[in-house]
Design a protein around this motif. Structure first.
Motif, mmCIF file in Angstrom:
data_model
loop_
_atom_site.group_PDB
_atom_site.id
_atom_site.type_symbol
_atom_site.label_atom_id
_atom_site.label_comp_id
_atom_site.label_asym_id
_atom_site.label_seq_id
_atom_site.Cartn_x
_atom_site.Cartn_y
_atom_site.Cartn_z
ATOM 1 N N MET A 1 0.809 -1.193 0.000
ATOM 2 C CA MET A 1 0.000 0.000 0.000
ATOM 3 C C MET A 1 0.856 1.262 0.000
ATOM 4 S SD MET A 1 -3.183 -0.742 2.507
ATOM 5 C CE MET A 1 -2.617 -2.056 3.540
ATOM 6 N N ILE A 2 1.962 1.192 0.660
ATOM 7 C CA ILE A 2 2.821 2.373 0.739
ATOM 8 C C ILE A 2 3.317 2.779 -0.641
ATOM 9 C CG2 ILE A 2 5.027 3.247 1.621
ATOM 10 C CD1 ILE A 2 4.537 1.487 4.112
ATOM 11 N N GLU A 3 3.641 1.824 -1.464
ATOM 12 C CA GLU A 3 4.184 2.113 -2.796
ATOM 13 C C GLU A 3 3.097 2.268 -3.864
ATOM 14 O OE1 GLU A 3 7.290 2.899 -2.943
ATOM 15 O OE2 GLU A 3 7.649 2.258 -0.896
ATOM 16 N N ASP A 4 1.852 1.947 -3.543
ATOM 17 C CA ASP A 4 0.747 2.032 -4.501
ATOM 18 C C ASP A 4 0.317 3.487 -4.664
ATOM 19 O OD1 ASP A 4 -1.505 1.689 -6.067
ATOM 20 O OD2 ASP A 4 -2.710 0.826 -4.463
ATOM 21 N N ASP A 5 0.455 4.026 -5.862
ATOM 22 C CA ASP A 5 0.112 5.426 -6.109
ATOM 23 C C ASP A 5 -1.377 5.713 -5.922
ATOM 24 O OD1 ASP A 5 2.732 6.152 -6.603
ATOM 25 O OD2 ASP A 5 2.565 5.771 -8.758
ATOM 26 N N ALA A 6 -2.220 4.715 -6.037
ATOM 27 C CA ALA A 6 -3.662 4.919 -5.878
ATOM 28 C C ALA A 6 -4.076 4.993 -4.405
ATOM 29 C CB ALA A 6 -4.430 3.802 -6.576
ATOM 30 N N ARG A 8 -4.162 6.553 -0.858
ATOM 31 C CA ARG A 8 -3.909 7.872 -0.274
ATOM 32 C C ARG A 8 -3.883 7.847 1.244
ATOM 33 N NH1 ARG A 8 -8.081 11.602 -3.149
ATOM 34 N NH2 ARG A 8 -9.316 9.715 -3.090
ATOM 35 N N VAL A 9 -4.583 6.888 1.848
ATOM 36 C CA VAL A 9 -4.641 6.752 3.303
ATOM 37 C C VAL A 9 -4.610 5.269 3.627
ATOM 38 C CG1 VAL A 9 -6.021 7.182 5.375
ATOM 39 C CG2 VAL A 9 -6.046 8.835 3.528
ATOM 40 N N ILE A 10 -3.904 4.903 4.688
ATOM 41 C CA ILE A 10 -3.838 3.508 5.122
ATOM 42 C C ILE A 10 -4.577 3.399 6.455
ATOM 43 C CG2 ILE A 10 -2.303 1.633 5.838
ATOM 44 C CD1 ILE A 10 -0.148 3.021 4.013
ATOM 45 N N LEU A 11 -5.607 2.547 6.493
ATOM 46 C CA LEU A 11 -6.371 2.317 7.721
ATOM 47 C C LEU A 11 -5.944 1.009 8.351
ATOM 48 C CD1 LEU A 11 -9.993 3.224 6.547
ATOM 49 C CD2 LEU A 11 -8.276 4.706 7.582
ATOM 50 N N ARG A 33 6.110 9.251 2.020
ATOM 51 C CA ARG A 33 5.357 9.199 0.756
ATOM 52 C C ARG A 33 4.059 10.009 0.820
ATOM 53 N NH1 ARG A 33 6.243 6.753 -3.952
ATOM 54 N NH2 ARG A 33 4.194 5.840 -3.892
ATOM 55 N N GLY A 34 3.801 10.636 1.971
ATOM 56 C CA GLY A 34 2.596 11.459 2.101
ATOM 57 C C GLY A 34 1.333 10.658 2.296
ATOM 58 N N LYS A 35 1.472 9.445 2.838
ATOM 59 C CA LYS A 35 0.314 8.577 3.055
ATOM 60 C C LYS A 35 0.139 8.360 4.551
ATOM 61 C CE LYS A 35 0.987 6.314 -1.295
ATOM 62 N NZ LYS A 35 0.864 5.109 -2.044
ATOM 63 N N PRO A 36 -0.821 9.039 5.142
ATOM 64 C CA PRO A 36 -1.004 8.869 6.581
ATOM 65 C C PRO A 36 -1.526 7.476 6.910
ATOM 66 C CG PRO A 36 -2.805 10.127 5.683
ATOM 67 C CD PRO A 36 -1.811 9.939 4.564
ATOM 68 N N ILE A 37 -1.118 7.005 8.059
ATOM 69 C CA ILE A 37 -1.684 5.774 8.616
ATOM 70 C C ILE A 37 -2.653 6.215 9.700
ATOM 71 C CG2 ILE A 37 -1.235 3.695 9.968
ATOM 72 C CD1 ILE A 37 1.507 3.554 8.609
ATOM 73 N N VAL A 38 -3.898 5.762 9.579
ATOM 74 C CA VAL A 38 -4.908 6.010 10.600
ATOM 75 C C VAL A 38 -5.158 4.668 11.264
ATOM 76 C CG1 VAL A 38 -7.223 6.863 11.110
ATOM 77 C CG2 VAL A 38 -5.940 7.824 9.186
ATOM 78 N N CYS A 90 -11.950 12.496 5.249
ATOM 79 C CA CYS A 90 -11.543 13.883 5.535
ATOM 80 C C CYS A 90 -10.118 14.120 5.053
ATOM 81 C CB CYS A 90 -11.639 14.171 7.030
ATOM 82 S SG CYS A 90 -13.321 14.114 7.665
ATOM 83 N N TRP A 91 -9.243 13.192 5.343
ATOM 84 C CA TRP A 91 -7.855 13.331 4.914
ATOM 85 C C TRP A 91 -7.765 13.374 3.386
ATOM 86 C CZ3 TRP A 91 -3.542 14.800 7.162
ATOM 87 C CH2 TRP A 91 -2.364 14.665 6.439
ATOM 88 N N CYS A 92 -8.509 12.518 2.725
ATOM 89 C CA CYS A 92 -8.485 12.500 1.252
ATOM 90 C C CYS A 92 -8.968 13.826 0.685
ATOM 91 C CB CYS A 92 -9.334 11.354 0.717
ATOM 92 S SG CYS A 92 -8.605 9.734 1.006
ATOM 93 N N ALA A 93 -10.003 14.414 1.282
ATOM 94 C CA ALA A 93 -10.517 15.697 0.813
ATOM 95 C C ALA A 93 -9.486 16.797 1.008
ATOM 96 C CB ALA A 93 -11.812 16.041 1.542
ATOM 97 N N ILE A 94 -8.798 16.777 2.114
ATOM 98 C CA ILE A 94 -7.760 17.781 2.382
ATOM 99 C C ILE A 94 -6.630 17.647 1.368
ATOM 100 C CG2 ILE A 94 -5.947 18.457 4.000
ATOM 101 C CD1 ILE A 94 -7.941 17.689 6.246
ATOM 102 N N ARG A 95 -6.204 16.426 1.123
ATOM 103 C CA ARG A 95 -5.094 16.192 0.196
ATOM 104 C C ARG A 95 -5.440 16.654 -1.218
ATOM 105 N NH1 ARG A 95 -0.137 15.379 1.548
ATOM 106 N NH2 ARG A 95 0.179 13.927 -0.114
#
Length: 103
Positions: A1-6, A8-11, A33-38, A90-95
């Motif tokens: 998931m970290i390397e997957d460009d599609a 945007r957020v990891i739950l 990579r700019g992908k937050p983990i929630v 929410c994070w996706c909308a902000i990004r």
């Protein structure tokens, strides 16, 4: 998931982190990579740790220690299971609204 460009957020839903050094290393990579983990970590109380031990055999460590180490790597801790799914859109909308970086 970290390397997957599609992605945007990891739950994550966790009862325990079996290999903390590896998790922190991967969390740092996701942050780079700019992908937050929630993450929702269910082992906050003694009762929750006992429940995890009873059905998985896992020993959940100290929540405060895990929370501090995770936060240092940019992991966002959800307070409850519902919040886990509230934070991601929410994070996706902000990004999406951030302007492109200028050189």
């Amino acid at each position: 998931m970290i390397e997957d460009d599609a992605t945007r957020v990891i739950l994550m839903f966790m009862e325990q982190i079996r290999r903390p050094p590896l998790f922190l290393q991967l969390a740092a990579r996701a942050r780079e990579r700019g992908k937050p983990i929630v993450m929702f970590h269910s082992g906050r109380t003694l009762a929750a740790r006992a429940a995890a031990r009873s059905h998985t055999g896992a020993l959940a460590g100290d929540f405060r220690t895990m929370a501090a180490l995770s936060a240092h790597q940019g992991v966002i801790l959800a307070e409850c299971f519902d919040e886990l799914f509230d934070i991601a859109p929410c994070w996706c909308a902000i990004r999406k609204r951030q302007p492109p970086a200028s050189a």
